[in-house]
Design a protein around this motif. Structure first.
Motif, PDB file in Angstrom:
ATOM      1  N   ASN A   1      19.726  30.798 -23.487  1.00 32.27           N
ATOM      2  CA  ASN A   1      20.224  29.384 -23.533  1.00 32.27           C
ATOM      3  C   ASN A   1      20.105  28.749 -22.463  1.00 32.27           C
ATOM      4  O   ASN A   1      19.809  27.624 -21.498  1.00 32.27           O
ATOM      5  CB  ASN A   1      21.731  29.290 -24.226  1.00 32.27           C
ATOM      6  N   SER A   2      20.001  29.978 -20.754  1.00 28.73           N
ATOM      7  CA  SER A   2      20.795  29.171 -19.676  1.00 28.73           C
ATOM      8  C   SER A   2      19.691  28.637 -18.769  1.00 28.73           C
ATOM      9  O   SER A   2      19.665  28.766 -17.988  1.00 28.73           O
ATOM     10  CB  SER A   2      21.882  29.779 -18.955  1.00 28.73           C
ATOM     11  N   GLY A   3      18.570  29.107 -19.929  1.00 28.79           N
ATOM     12  CA  GLY A   3      17.331  29.009 -18.936  1.00 28.79           C
ATOM     13  C   GLY A   3      16.795  30.534 -17.956  1.00 28.79           C
ATOM     14  O   GLY A   3      15.773  30.559 -17.091  1.00 28.79           O
TER      15      GLY A   3
ATOM     16  N   GLN B   1      28.153  18.305 -13.822  1.00 29.86           N
ATOM     17  CA  GLN B   1      26.977  17.936 -14.789  1.00 29.86           C
ATOM     18  C   GLN B   1      26.988  16.882 -14.904  1.00 29.86           C
ATOM     19  O   GLN B   1      27.603  15.730 -15.403  1.00 29.86           O
ATOM     20  CB  GLN B   1      26.378  18.480 -15.922  1.00 29.86           C
TER      21      GLN B   1
ATOM     22  N   ASP C   1      18.311  18.336 -14.567  1.00 29.04           N
ATOM     23  CA  ASP C   1      19.082  18.804 -15.797  1.00 29.04           C
ATOM     24  C   ASP C   1      19.296  18.146 -16.604  1.00 29.04           C
ATOM     25  O   ASP C   1      20.403  18.641 -17.426  1.00 29.04           O
ATOM     26  CB  ASP C   1      21.313  18.207 -14.851  1.00 29.04           C
TER      27      ASP C   1
ATOM     28  N   LYS D   1      19.462  20.638 -19.746  1.00 30.57           N
ATOM     29  CA  LYS D   1      20.710  21.050 -19.322  1.00 30.57           C
ATOM     30  C   LYS D   1      21.095  20.850 -20.798  1.00 30.57           C
ATOM     31  O   LYS D   1      21.607  21.313 -21.433  1.00 30.57           O
ATOM     32  CB  LYS D   1      21.085  21.708 -18.720  1.00 30.57           C
TER      33      LYS D   1
ATOM     34  N   LEU E   1      13.888  24.343 -23.928  1.00 32.00           N
ATOM     35  CA  LEU E   1      14.244  26.120 -23.237  1.00 32.00           C
ATOM     36  C   LEU E   1      13.089  27.064 -22.091  1.00 32.00           C
ATOM     37  O   LEU E   1      13.548  26.694 -21.025  1.00 32.00           O
ATOM     38  CB  LEU E   1      14.512  26.822 -24.147  1.00 32.00           C
TER      39      LEU E   1
ATOM     40  N   ARG F   1      14.004  24.706 -19.055  1.00 29.71           N
ATOM     41  CA  ARG F   1      15.378  25.443 -18.371  1.00 29.71           C
ATOM     42  C   ARG F   1      14.884  26.739 -17.161  1.00 29.71           C
ATOM     43  O   ARG F   1      15.474  26.745 -16.936  1.00 29.71           O
ATOM     44  CB  ARG F   1      16.391  25.712 -19.718  1.00 29.71           C
ATOM     45  N   ASP F   2      13.831  27.262 -18.280  1.00 38.09           N
ATOM     46  CA  ASP F   2      13.461  28.139 -17.341  1.00 38.09           C
ATOM     47  C   ASP F   2      12.509  28.301 -16.027  1.00 38.09           C
ATOM     48  O   ASP F   2      12.700  29.245 -15.224  1.00 38.09           O
ATOM     49  CB  ASP F   2      12.030  29.653 -18.660  1.00 38.09           C
TER      50      ASP F   2
ATOM     51  N   LYS G   1      14.662  27.590 -13.747  1.00 42.30           N
ATOM     52  CA  LYS G   1      15.966  27.853 -13.376  1.00 42.30           C
ATOM     53  C   LYS G   1      14.697  29.518 -12.234  1.00 42.30           C
ATOM     54  O   LYS G   1      14.574  29.363 -10.874  1.00 42.30           O
ATOM     55  CB  LYS G   1      16.362  29.710 -14.371  1.00 42.30           C
TER      56      LYS G   1
ATOM     57  N   ALA H   1      19.214  21.754 -12.255  1.00 37.72           N
ATOM     58  CA  ALA H   1      20.048  22.535 -12.933  1.00 37.72           C
ATOM     59  C   ALA H   1      20.984  23.126 -13.655  1.00 37.72           C
ATOM     60  O   ALA H   1      21.723  23.961 -13.883  1.00 37.72           O
ATOM     61  CB  ALA H   1      18.549  23.105 -13.962  1.00 37.72           C
TER      62      ALA H   1
ATOM     63  N   THR I   1      25.925  26.389 -14.972  1.00 33.80           N
ATOM     64  CA  THR I   1      25.986  27.800 -15.235  1.00 33.80           C
ATOM     65  C   THR I   1      26.539  29.288 -13.916  1.00 33.80           C
ATOM     66  O   THR I   1      25.829  28.818 -13.300  1.00 33.80           O
ATOM     67  CB  THR I   1      24.269  27.511 -15.118  1.00 33.80           C
TER      68      THR I   1
END
Ligand code: SF4
Lengths: 257, 464
Positions: free
Chosen positions: A61-63, B5, B355, B358, B381, B384-385, B388, B395, B399
């Motif tokens: 979920n956090s990527g 955020q 962001d 997220k 998702l 988000r990947d 990252k 983003a 976290t």
């Protein structure tokens, strides 16, 4: 791919592997215990793979898919075999049958992960659609409301939950407003977006306790840890129970176990 | 509560009155949507699936359908242009205005023109542009931006609007909605007559017939083509559907999904300039197909977002949008659709908006209501990947690092030791098992009691 969907033709059978989830491992021992007692009542032979840790959802979920895949690969190893895997948490089950294949789309070992996904069940879905149980022979005198966890969306679990709870003698399940609204947990989301998460939780709790139930229930300890923690902080009196605990206690009340 | 955020901060600091009007507007539209769809159809989800498939099919054969649409439009007497990006579409519109000696444009609502900042561009180049959708007109006189793709001024209240009207010389202060509407109507009627050019978007375009469908509730799009000689339609290339037969499905879904109307009040079908047999109507029709990174999105693993028909249902149902409002998303497209589309359309400015994906609890409500069944949570998702992997700072803010956790989770012996010693808290990320230092968690919630390893002990003992 559309909404969350459960894989077709999953193995059923009474010889199962239990994924007890990291939250139950660390905090909610009785929920896992209730799951075992309920499944054993139904005649299941339960294997609890010793090396199990977490389903990988926090990183997913956090990527942080690289780290999540590491954990999922471990899970696939620990849960080797072809028995159904039963999980007493909608989001952890969905992580395995939906999330894991998504993050392995471009990986060489996708088939291994797909195979893991294709035998994973959320507990209530398994009881009703895997084992064919349509009535629960329990007794439980209480008025409850139920939070429909978001990871049950699109699956047959909500229907399974209703089938079971509605058949328990004495149990009064009160409908709530805006069932489709999330409680605001969302894994990482609850800490990275604390203000929005808190507002969402507050709204959810309002709806859940509007009819003054004795108990607030759900089938996911992630949601319960979040909004239950808020309820406790606010000093609200309602007890919170996982549906597995209600099923188990109702059997006790009826003298079945 | 402290937060790193931006969207969470905006939500926290939002004027309560603005919050309430965003929230109530969204909730009401969600309820209406549900009631209309489920009253009229036994299984609306089937419709959503079919509509999603039609759009997906069109996208996968977009080159063919674009060619077909171009031929159809030409056959109908319209001129077809292609614009690769914002600069190209703006220049094209300006060129058409200059070549036809046009000074003034009336336009109906179009998110695409917001996306390419067309208004600013034309005004900088000496043209007069008048927004004719009431909401957009109010935004224009206020120098404000839409906060919702269907109801652009949902963040405003009528007192503010009354003040703006007073300031603009549209009568004395009066916050009665009907009076406001009448004044706007009177003001705009003259503009329609004065303008040489009418500009519209297009909700759906049939490749088969070259027919553009415009849905509005005010009839302003129709007026934008009534008195002037030139009609320009700016259309994102993803707006195509294969045939006229498909239009029924989408017209049925867009009103019900967006505002809970069985059908929008005005539905215009435009297939070309006026014919010789017709006494009135634009003599020239220009269709500009705009890419503006849509082909990039099509090539990405988030292509499903191009199915979007801009109904706004995902915004309305989204618990995050309900708290933050649309402006929090710092882009033309807010809410769940925007959280996917805006960072993608930003191109190499992706990190600035990384962001947005997220800002979701991944609850899936958006997917459940989307009339074209876009798997928005999956796309969030994937982004988000991507964020990252590309190290996008926006983003990552807030976290926790999950490297240590992943190692722990891959080593059962360490895991169990950690559990039995109660040290788990030190290694497990705050989102699953709250770290004592996670103030944001403990500020509002109590921690559960730690029972590490209890269940395993019980299970072993009873098995004996
Ligand atoms: S993503 Fe779906 S629900 Fe959201 S605006 Fe687009 S079509 Fe509507």
């Amino acid at each position: 791919m559309s909404l969350l969907h459960t894989p077709p033709n999953r193995p059923a059978g009474k010889s199962i592997q239990l994924m007890s989830t990291c939250l139950c491992d660390a905090f909610y021992a009785d929920v896992a215990q209730a799951t075992v007692e309920v499944l054993e009542f139904l005649g299941c032979d339960i294997e609890l793979p010793d090396g199990q840790t977490c389903c990988g959802q926090p990183a997913f979920n956090s990527g942080d898919w690289a780290n999540s895949r590491k954990v999922v690969r471990h899970t696939a190893k620990v849960f080797a075999g072809d028995k159904p895997i039963v999980v007493p948490s909608g989001s952890c089950a969905a992580m395995i049958f939906h999330g894991a294949p998504l993050e392995f789309e471009k990986e060489a070992d996708l088939p291994v992960i797909r195979a893991l996904a294709d035998r994973t069940w959320e507990l209530l879905d398994f009881i009703v659609h895997g084992l064919g149980v349509t009535e629960w022979p329990g007794k439980f005198d209480a008025k409850i409301t139920v939070h429909r966890s978001c990871h049950l969306r699109g699956t047959k679990s909500p229907e399974a939950m209703a089938t079971l709870l509605d058949s328990i003698e004495g149990l009064q399940v009160e409908p709530i407003d805006e069932t489709e609204q999330c409680c605001g947990f969302g894994g990482t989301f609850a800490v990275t977006f604390p203000n929005i998460s808190n507002s969402m939780g507050t709204l959810k709790i309002e709806k859940l306790i509007a009819c003054k139930p004795d108990i607030v229930a759900a089938a996911d300890m992630g949601c319960m840890m979040h909004f239950g923690g808020m309820m406790e902080k606010q000093g609200l009196p309602q007890k919170r129970m996982h549906v597995a605990q209600i099923l188990r206690d109702s059997l006790k009340n009826a003298g079945k176990i | 509560m402290k937060t790193k955020q931006q969207i969470d901060r905006t939500a926290r600091d939002l004027d309560p009155e603005v919050h309430d009007s965003n929230f109530m507007g969204a909730k009401l539209k969600s309820e209406r949507r549900y009631n209309t769809l489920f009253r009229d159809y036994d299984d609306p989800n089937k419709l959503r699936e079919i509509a999603g498939n039609v759009k997906q099919h069109t996208l996968e054969h977009l080159d063919t359908y674009l060619e077909q649409a171009e031929e159809s439009f030409k056959r109908n007497g319209a001129q077809v242009h292609y614009a690769i990006d914002d600069a190209a579409v703006n220049a094209q519109v300006l060129r058409i205005m200059n070549e036809t000696g046009s000074q003034t444009m009336v336009k109906s609502k179009s998110m695409l023109t917001e996306e390419v900042h067309m208004l600013d561009y034309l005004e900088k180049n000496g043209k007069t542009v008048v927004e004719t959708d009431l909401g957009e007109f109010i935004l224009q006189i206020d120098g404000d931006h839409p906060s919702h793709i269907v109801t652009p001024i949902v963040h405003k209240n009528r007192r503010g609007i009354a003040k703006s009207f007073e300031r603009e010389g549209l009568g004395d202060y009066n916050d009665d909605p009907e009076t406001i509407t009448r004044r706007a109507r009177k003001h705009l009627r003259q503009k329609y007559i004065d303008a040489e050019v009418g500009l519209t978007g297009g909700n759906f375009v049939s490749a088969e017939s070259g027919r553009i469908v415009l849905v509005t509730n005010e009839g302003n799009a129709r007026f934008c083509m009534a008195a002037n000689k030139i009609h320009i339609a700016v259309i994102g290339i993803e707006k195509l559907v294969p045939t006229d037969r498909d239009l029924g499905l989408f017209i049925n879904l867009i009103g019900r999904s967006g505002t809970g109307q069985q059908v929008t009040v005005y539905n215009q079908f435009i297939s070309g300039p006026k014919k010789d047999s017709q006494p009135h109507g634009p003599e020239q029709m220009h269709v500009i197909f705009v890419d503006n990174r849509r082909t990039e999105v099509l090539a990405s693993d988030c292509r499903e977002i191009l199915r979007c028909i801009r109904c706004g249902a995902c915004l309305n149902v989204c618990p995050i949008y309900r708290q933050s409002g649309g402006h929090a998303y710092r882009s033309v497209y807010p809410g769940p659709v925007g959280a996917v589309l805006s960072p993608l359309l930003a191109g190499n400015r992706f990190p600035e908006l990384a962001d947005l994906p997220k800002a979701s609890s991944l609850c899936g409500a958006c997917n459940e209501v989307c009339p074209v069944n876009i798997p928005i949570p999956d796309l969030l998702l994937r982004l988000r990947d991507k964020a990252k992997r590309e190290g996008a700072k926006e983003a990552m803010k807030g976290t926790p690092n999950l490297g240590m956790w992943a190692t722990l989770c891959s080593q059962p012996t360490m895991w169990k030791t950690a559990l039995s010693m109660g040290h788990t808290m030190n290694y497990i990320p705050t989102e699953m098992i709250p770290h004592p230092s996670a103030k944001s968690w403990q500020g509002a919630r109590k921690l559960p009691k730690f029972e590490g390893g209890e269940f395993r002990k019980w299970f072993k003992k009873r098995a004996k």
